[in-house]
Every structure is written in structure tokens, then in C-alpha cells.
Write a protein that holds these residues in place. Structure first.
Motif: not given
Length: 462
Positions: A128, A275, A422
Motif C-alpha cells: 500500500a 494490506g 490501504n
């Protein structure tokens, strides 16, 4: 201070994250046109080498490393907590979060692979943090994600998992905590010092073995419970939509309570939206982002749709076959429920669940060591890698020998905070990610010609 942290943790992992994550799961499912329909294509691709792809490790290696991190105590104790707190219906809602979460796992992986970078020495780095920086031009959000991930890995991915190992080994085999600590630290060091290739080499062998070992144990218990398995499945579905609470005990929960605990534990178990798994997916050898994303999304399928459902059926069928489990299920220590269920297997039952817990926890340590290392490298550059690994090994020993209530709470909060940047990336970059879906999902062997940038950056570039 401890009480305030506990309250904030309960709040964060309550309604706010349930809304954010379920909303994202629904958004991704609709936005991708139900990408879940390609799950079995992803399973086939996961065992199909991609020699033409750019990356460090195989697609299967990246998947098993991600599974190593997500298949953990949440699949055993987390399911027991959901059943004990929300009733049998919680299993259904855990399962539903897994089905819907497959789409989010696809999107967050596609985001990480599409915007991954290559270091000067040829290693892949992505997640991310790189997507937020390169895709959204919001490096500050990437820094926040990496900061949360690098610190949380020490807690949720290291110390708390090590503590679970030492507890399981002491209670079932009488092994002192310090001995368990030395063993965990030594084996962790041997594996993670060699980097992602060493980690994936171990997880490729460990994850299938430990998953099969646990699944066989679960099926064994269900066979012993006989015709109660079908009744358990019916009860799980009925309880998921029960308007009113029952008479009390393990089976006395309404749909609202079942939904709350089932979603919360399911979301925590498969990590879709957090993420974390896309960090290792970015290192995979893949010829286009869609190919690896289809592989990675099967991790949520195996973790929640298969293993958590098996655990739920094992626990509920055991409770029906042995009503005394209702009392055990109301115990604050939900490990009691799980150990009682596997204890039905003569002689080897409790060792099976104890060893499964230890293996699941150790594999989580391996996976999260890589997540934390990559987050730290994004923040501080490659010079931080070895000090981070050393700290990780030391804390794996510390986690075995001390109480960790506050550490667990802080790490839990940081995991929850990872979700926010994320998810922002997934929502705002979804248009670009869908362009790749249209281009590659039916041309899965086509090579993405976009060059991967070679970079060397650290937090001072802010």
C-alpha cells in the motif's frame, strides 16, 4: 492508560471497521463484477509457474507466505471466540466475510503489484505504501501505513504469536517458556535471515502440511460427531438469521450479535483490507498484475471459506453431540471450547490441536517478519533490514516468556489503523485497477510491458 487502550481497541475493531471493511468488500465485489467467479482459475494459476514474470519468488511461494501470516490462531481461537460470543450464526457471517473479502484481497493485491518498485540490488518492494505514493501521490499516507505495519509486526506478528506457541507447548507437553523461547528464536532466525526466498522456501512446505494436518483433525472430529454435523450446518444458517435470542448459553444469540462477532472475527482472520498480504505478493514473479492478484485472492478462500468454516462446523457439531460444551463455550478462555472438541479424538486429539496452534503461530511469525521488514525498508532504506531482523528474533524470545496483554492491544490497534490508508488507496485507485482487469483477466498470459521503476528512497525524501 491500559483501560483507555482497551476501550479504543474495542471501539476500533467494533462497528467502525466492520462498516469500513464490509463496505469495501461489497464495493470491490460490485466494482470487479464479482471477481470471486475466477477463484478456481486463481487456484490453478497458483500452482502454475510463471517463468516469464518479473519478481523474486514464485506465485505459489508468495501465496503460501501470505497464507502463513493469515492462517494463524484466529482460525482456531478466533472462531471459538466468535461462536462463544455470537453463537453458531457467527460462523455463517465469518464465512460471508471470507466470500466477499476475496474481492478486496484481489484489489489490494492488484494495487500493490501494479505500483511495485525495484531496489538497486534487484529486490522487489511493494505494498500500500508504494501504491499510495506512486498512484495517489500521497506519500504521507504511505508513510503512515508503513509505520503502522513495521511496529505492529513486532506485536501481532511476533510477540503474541510466540506467546501462543509457548503457552500451547507448556500446557500440553510441559515445555518451559524459556526453552520454547529459545526454540522459536533460533528457528525464526534461521528462516528470516535468508530473506524472502528463504521464507517462501519454508512456507511452501510448511503451509500445505500444517493446513492438511489441521483439516484431517477437524474431519476426524466431525466423523466422530456423526449425524450432528448436518444438524450443526442447519443450526449455523438458522442462527445467522434468528430475529430473537434463544434460551441462553452457546445457542442463545440474535442475528445482531451473530453478525457482529462473526464479521469482526472473520475480518480479523483473513486480513482482507488490511494490506498485509499484498506486501509479499509484490515480490512474486508474474507477467501482469491480474495474474498474481487472482492467485493472492485464493488466500482468503483457503483461510476463511475453508479452514474457518471447518473449525466452526467442528465446534458446533461437538457442542450438539456433547451439550456440556455449552458451559465451556461461555468460559472467558475460549481455548477450552477448541481443546474440548479435539479432545474427543482419543490420545492424539489434544496434541493435534496444540501442534496446530504452534505451527499456525510460527508460520504467522515468518510471514509478518517479511511484512514488517518491507515496511521498515520503505521508511528507512535497506540499512534497517538487518537490525529489524535481529530485533524481530529477540522479541520472538521475549514474547514466549512475558505476559503480553498491553502489547497485544497496541498491535491490534495498529493493525486496525493499517486498514484506513490501504482502503483509501483501493477505493481511489479502483478505476486504474479495473483497466487491468478488462485487459488481462481473459488474456492471463499476456505480459505487462510497463517497466518497474528502480528506486532508492527513504523517509528523508518527504
Amino acid at each position: 492508560m491500559v483501560k483507555a487502550l482497551d476501550n479504543f481497541d474495542a471501539f476500533l475493531w467494533g462497528l467502525p471497521l466492520i462498516i469500513v471493511l464490509l463496505g469495501t468488500h461489497l464495493f470491490c465485489t460490485i466494482r470487479t463484477g464479482f471477481i470471486q467467479k475466477h477463484t478456481f482459475k486463481g487456484i490453478k494459476l497458483s500452482v502454475t509457474p510463471d517463468p516469464d514474470g518479473e519478481g523474486e519468488v514464485s506465485q505459489f511461494g508468495a501465496l503460501t507466505t501470505a497464507l502463513a501470516a493469515t492462517i494463524g490462531t484466529g482460525n482456531i481461537i478466533g472462531v471459538a471466540t466468535a461462536v462463544a460470543s455470537g453463537g453458531p450464526g457467527a460462523v455463517f457471517w465469518m464465512w460471508m466475510t471470507g466470500v466477499l473479502g476475496i474481492a478486496t484481497k484481489y484489489m489490494e493485491t492488484a494495487m500493490s503489484v501494479k505500483y511495485r518498485e525495484q531496489t538497486e540490488d534487484g529486490r522487489m518492494i511493494g505494498g500500500a505504501f508504494t501504491a499510495l505514493e506512486r498512484g495517489l501521490h500521497a506519500k504521507w499516507l504511505g508513510v503512515l501505513f508503513a509505520l503502522f505495519g513495521a511496529i505492529a509486526a513486532f506485536g501481532i506478528g511476533c510477540m503474541t504469536q510466540a506467546n501462543s506457541i509457548s503457552t500451547a507447548l507448556k500446557q500440553n507437553f510441559g515445555l518451559p517458556e524459556w526453552v520454547a523461547g529459545i526454540l522459536v528464536a533460533v528457528f525464526t532466525a534461521i528462516v528470516i535471515i535468508g530473506g524472502v526466498k528463504s521464507i517462501t522456501m519454508v512456507t511452501e512446505k510448511l503451509v500445505p502440511f500444517m493446513a492438511a494436518f489441521y483439516v484431517i483433525g477437524s474431519i476426524w472430529v466431525m466423523i466422530m460427531n456423526g449425524h450432528f454435523v448436518g444438524e450443526a450446518l442447519v443450526l449455523i444458517i438458522k442462527s445467522a438469521f434468528s430475529v430473537q435470542a434463544g434460551a441462553g448459553g452457546l445457542f442463545g444469540y440474535s442475528v445482531a450479535v451473530a453478525l457482529r462477532y462473526g464479521c469482526a472475527r472473520g475480518l480479523f482472520s483473513n486480513e482482507s483490507g488490511m494490506g498485509s498480504a499484498p506486501i509479499v505478493a509484490a515480490s512474486a514473479k508474474t507477467r501482469n498484475p491480474v495474474r498474481q492478484s487472482l492467485v493472492s485472492m485464493t488466500g482468503t478462500f483457503w483461510d476463511t471459506v475453508v479452514i474457518c468454516l471447518l473449525t466452526g462446523l467442528t465446534l458446533v457439531s461437538s457442542a450438539l453431540a456433547h451439550p456440556e460444551f455449552i458451559e465451556a463455550g461461555s468460559n472467558t478462555d475460549t481455548t477450552v471450547l477448541t481443546f474440548h472438541a479435539f479432545g474427543l479424538i482419543p490420545v492424539v486429539g489434544r496434541p493435534i490441536i496444540a501442534l496446530s496452534l504452534a505451527l499456525f503461530a510460527f508460520s504467522t511469525i515468518l510471514g509478518w517478519s517479511y511484512y514488517g521488514e518491507r515496511c521498515a525498508e520503505y521508511l528507512c532504506g535497506p540499512k534497517i533490514i538487518m537490525p529489524y531482523k535481529i530485533a524481530f528474533v529477540v522479541l520472538s524470545f521475549v514474547g514466549c516468556v512475558i505476559a503480553l496483554n498491553t502489547v497485544w492491544t497496541i498491535a491490534d490497534i495498529l493493525n486496525g489503523l493499517m486498514v484506513i490508508p490501504n482502503v483509501i488507496g483501493v477505493w481511489l485507485l479502483s478505476g486504474h485497477l479495473m483497466d487491468d482487469v478488462h485487459k488481462y483477466v481473459h488474456n492471463i498470459d499476456e505480459v505487462d510491458p510497463t517497466p518497474i521503476p528502480v528506486v532508492h528512497k527513504q523517509i528523508a525524501d518527504l
